[in-house]
Design an enzyme around this catalytic site. Structure first.
Site, mmCIF file in Angstrom:
data_model
loop_
_atom_site.group_PDB
_atom_site.id
_atom_site.type_symbol
_atom_site.label_atom_id
_atom_site.label_comp_id
_atom_site.label_asym_id
_atom_site.label_seq_id
_atom_site.Cartn_x
_atom_site.Cartn_y
_atom_site.Cartn_z
ATOM 1 N N GLU A 1 101.583 87.626 60.696
ATOM 2 C CA GLU A 1 101.015 86.539 59.913
ATOM 3 C C GLU A 1 101.365 85.196 60.524
ATOM 4 O OE1 GLU A 1 100.896 88.058 55.384
ATOM 5 O OE2 GLU A 1 102.784 88.223 56.425
ATOM 6 N N CYS B 1 102.809 77.608 61.557
ATOM 7 C CA CYS B 1 104.034 78.400 61.536
ATOM 8 C C CYS B 1 103.703 79.724 62.210
ATOM 9 C CB CYS B 1 104.438 78.587 60.071
ATOM 10 S SG CYS B 1 105.800 79.702 59.828
ATOM 11 N N CYS C 1 111.644 92.136 61.907
ATOM 12 C CA CYS C 1 112.840 91.438 62.376
ATOM 13 C C CYS C 1 114.051 92.340 62.179
ATOM 14 C CB CYS C 1 113.037 90.140 61.588
ATOM 15 S SG CYS C 1 114.488 89.215 62.124
ATOM 16 N N CYS D 1 118.149 89.628 56.952
ATOM 17 C CA CYS D 1 118.742 88.722 55.954
ATOM 18 C C CYS D 1 118.375 89.232 54.556
ATOM 19 C CB CYS D 1 118.239 87.296 56.154
ATOM 20 S SG CYS D 1 118.689 86.660 57.778
ATOM 21 N N CYS E 1 115.033 87.863 52.728
ATOM 22 C CA CYS E 1 113.811 87.633 53.508
ATOM 23 C C CYS E 1 112.919 88.870 53.542
ATOM 24 C CB CYS E 1 114.193 87.227 54.925
ATOM 25 S SG CYS E 1 112.781 87.152 56.045
ATOM 26 N N CYS F 1 108.211 80.110 53.105
ATOM 27 C CA CYS F 1 109.280 80.671 53.936
ATOM 28 C C CYS F 1 109.790 81.980 53.370
ATOM 29 C CB CYS F 1 110.478 79.730 53.948
ATOM 30 S SG CYS F 1 110.225 78.310 54.942
HETATM 31 N N1 SAH Z 1 114.157 84.157 61.984
HETATM 32 C C1 SAH Z 1 114.198 82.758 62.000
HETATM 33 C C2 SAH Z 1 112.877 82.097 61.709
HETATM 34 C C3 SAH Z 1 112.017 82.667 60.624
HETATM 35 S S1 SAH Z 1 112.501 82.422 58.979
HETATM 36 C C4 SAH Z 1 115.268 82.246 61.056
HETATM 37 O O1 SAH Z 1 115.785 83.016 60.269
HETATM 38 O O2 SAH Z 1 115.610 81.073 61.167
HETATM 39 C C5 SAH Z 1 112.209 80.714 58.641
HETATM 40 C C6 SAH Z 1 113.103 80.134 57.551
HETATM 41 O O3 SAH Z 1 112.774 80.646 56.257
HETATM 42 C C7 SAH Z 1 114.567 80.453 57.783
HETATM 43 O O4 SAH Z 1 115.383 79.358 57.555
HETATM 44 C C8 SAH Z 1 114.776 81.519 56.746
HETATM 45 O O5 SAH Z 1 116.104 81.695 56.453
HETATM 46 C C9 SAH Z 1 113.948 81.020 55.598
HETATM 47 N N2 SAH Z 1 113.697 82.029 54.572
HETATM 48 C C10 SAH Z 1 113.587 83.367 54.750
HETATM 49 N N3 SAH Z 1 113.377 83.970 53.572
HETATM 50 C C11 SAH Z 1 113.339 83.014 52.620
HETATM 51 C C12 SAH Z 1 113.135 83.027 51.209
HETATM 52 N N4 SAH Z 1 112.897 84.151 50.548
HETATM 53 N N5 SAH Z 1 113.176 81.848 50.558
HETATM 54 C C13 SAH Z 1 113.386 80.696 51.225
HETATM 55 N N6 SAH Z 1 113.564 80.619 52.555
HETATM 56 C C14 SAH Z 1 113.552 81.769 53.249
HETATM 57 FE FE1 SF4 Z 2 114.756 87.668 60.407
HETATM 58 FE FE2 SF4 Z 2 114.018 86.783 58.017
HETATM 59 FE FE3 SF4 Z 2 116.568 86.597 58.753
HETATM 60 FE FE4 SF4 Z 2 114.739 85.015 59.929
HETATM 61 S S1 SF4 Z 2 115.329 84.986 57.752
HETATM 62 S S2 SF4 Z 2 116.355 86.198 60.925
HETATM 63 S S3 SF4 Z 2 112.956 86.406 59.937
HETATM 64 S S4 SF4 Z 2 115.414 88.519 58.446
#
Ligand code: SAH
Ligand code: SF4
Length: 357
Positions: A103, A118, A125, A129, A132, A348
């Protein structure tokens, strides 16, 4: 390098041109037995005129267009779905040549003229996290530089709008696909014409990747997804902390800064009762005191488990503001991120909420 892949790809497999550099297009026309100037023509049609088909390339002659169409295609991505949010955000679902899905999101901001794309850097991934949606998917594969660049080009072709900023904040951890991501940044700057200062690479804190990016000396903005100032919480929400501890991470940011001189963005997801305490806000201020950075707070966007229950809660506006005030005592600018496209799961961390299975 992709230049080599051009001669390696089987004749039956069409080569995607959008996302190739001029040198790669030159290799392609040479292989087709065409004069070198044809590469420049293709380059102009693809990157300046956003052509979606060879038919549009009227100065190429009908026979040549047919010949090209037999051997090549414009983009590597096939648009499968497009959703438009109430706020104008457009979320694209693209199929890659191997049918895997990624996406990309186009964001418009009323107070800014230029649009931000974006982009995803991986399918899924591996970092996992806890908040996420992409993390739950697990890692599938890296995207090539062509597939990354073609997200921006596909968005421009579809929307008819020029992308001015690119953020690597879609699916995937860009610094676990560092070489392709760096190649894609060069292509965005040199082929697509996006200023390096308008490109942001967001990482969960992959120290070797940060060091590698520093070496490349490209003027992009680095964003670090910190999310917690204390090891115990960070290990829980960003598991890669066990491999790359906070103190070393901060050291790598200082190193990055000593080379690049660019202000870093610290991203911080606010999860109610987990990362939003007053103590954590003070600790955050302390931790980043000697780093030239802005702090961007991201109120949690809901991600759901199999039975549709959100994993965390978003703190109230009051708690968000208290956290911002305390964190800004370090003298840093602290902003609370404006929500974009939550109604279509384009905010995000929500990518793949709907298509992930
Ligand atoms: N993997 C990279 C980039 C993609 S995520 C990273 O983690 O930085 C982009 C941003 O969205 C990151 O700061 C991530 O932590 C945030 N993000 C992921 N899941 C989210 C959620 N459920 N609510 C708010 N921000 C989120
Ligand atoms: Fe991967 Fe999501 Fe963590 Fe970014 S926030 S490193 S996309 S698991």
């Amino acid at each position: 390098m992709e230049g080599n892949k051009i001669s390696q790809s089987p004749k039956s497999e069409k080569l995607a041109l959008s996302g190739l550099s001029l040198a790669e297009l030159e290799a392609f026309v040479k292989e087709m037995g065409l004069p070198k100037f044809r590469a420049k023509q293709l380059h102009t049609w693809i990157y300046s005129k956003w052509a979606g088909s060879f038919e549009q390339m009227t100065d190429l002659g009908a026979d040549l267009r047919l010949k090209l169409a037999e051997r090549a295609k414009i983009g590597s991505l096939e648009q499968k779905h497009l959703e438009v949010s109430k706020d104008g955000t457009r979320k694209y679902l693209f199929a890659l040549p191997d049918k895997k899905l990624v996406e990309s999101v186009l964001m418009t901001f009323q107070d800014r003229d230029s649009l931000s794309a974006c982009v995803s850097s991986q399918v899924g991934c591996a970092v996992g996290c806890s908040f996420c949606a992409t993390g739950y998917l697990g890692f599938k594969r890296n995207l090539s530089s062509t597939e990354i660049v073609d997200q921006v080009m596909s968005i421009q072709r579809e929307s008819g709008k020029r992308v001015g900023n690119v953020v690597y904040m879609g699916q995937g951890e860009p610094l676990l696909n560092t070489e392709n991501v760096i190649e894609s940044i060069h292509k965005l700057i040199e082929q697509v014409g996006i200023g390096g200062r308008h490109i942001t690479v967001s990482t969960s804190g992959i120290i070797p990747g940060i060091r590698r990016l520093a070496k490349e000396k490209i003027p992009v903005t680095l964003a670090l997804s910190l999310h917690a100032p204390d090891t115990m919480t960070r290990e829980e929400v960003v598991p890669i902390t066990k491999q790359y501890p906070i103190a070393e991470l901060m050291e790598s940011l200082r190193e990055y800064q000593s080379v690049s001189n660019r202000r870093i963005t610290i991203e911080y997801v606010l999860l109610a009762g987990v990362t939003d305490s007053a103590d954590q806000a003070r600790e955050l201020a302390e931790l980043v005191r000697d780093i030239n950075c802005n702090i961007n707070l991201i109120p949690y966007n809901p991600t759901f488990d199999e039975s549709g229950v959100a994993y965390y809660d978003r703190p109230s506006i009051d708690v968000q503001r208290r956290f911002a005030n305390l964190a800004s005592r370090s003298g840093k600018t602290v902003t609370i991120r404006l929500e974009r496209g939550t109604d279509i799961n384009a905010a995000c961390g929500q990518l793949h909420n709907a298509y992930g299975k």
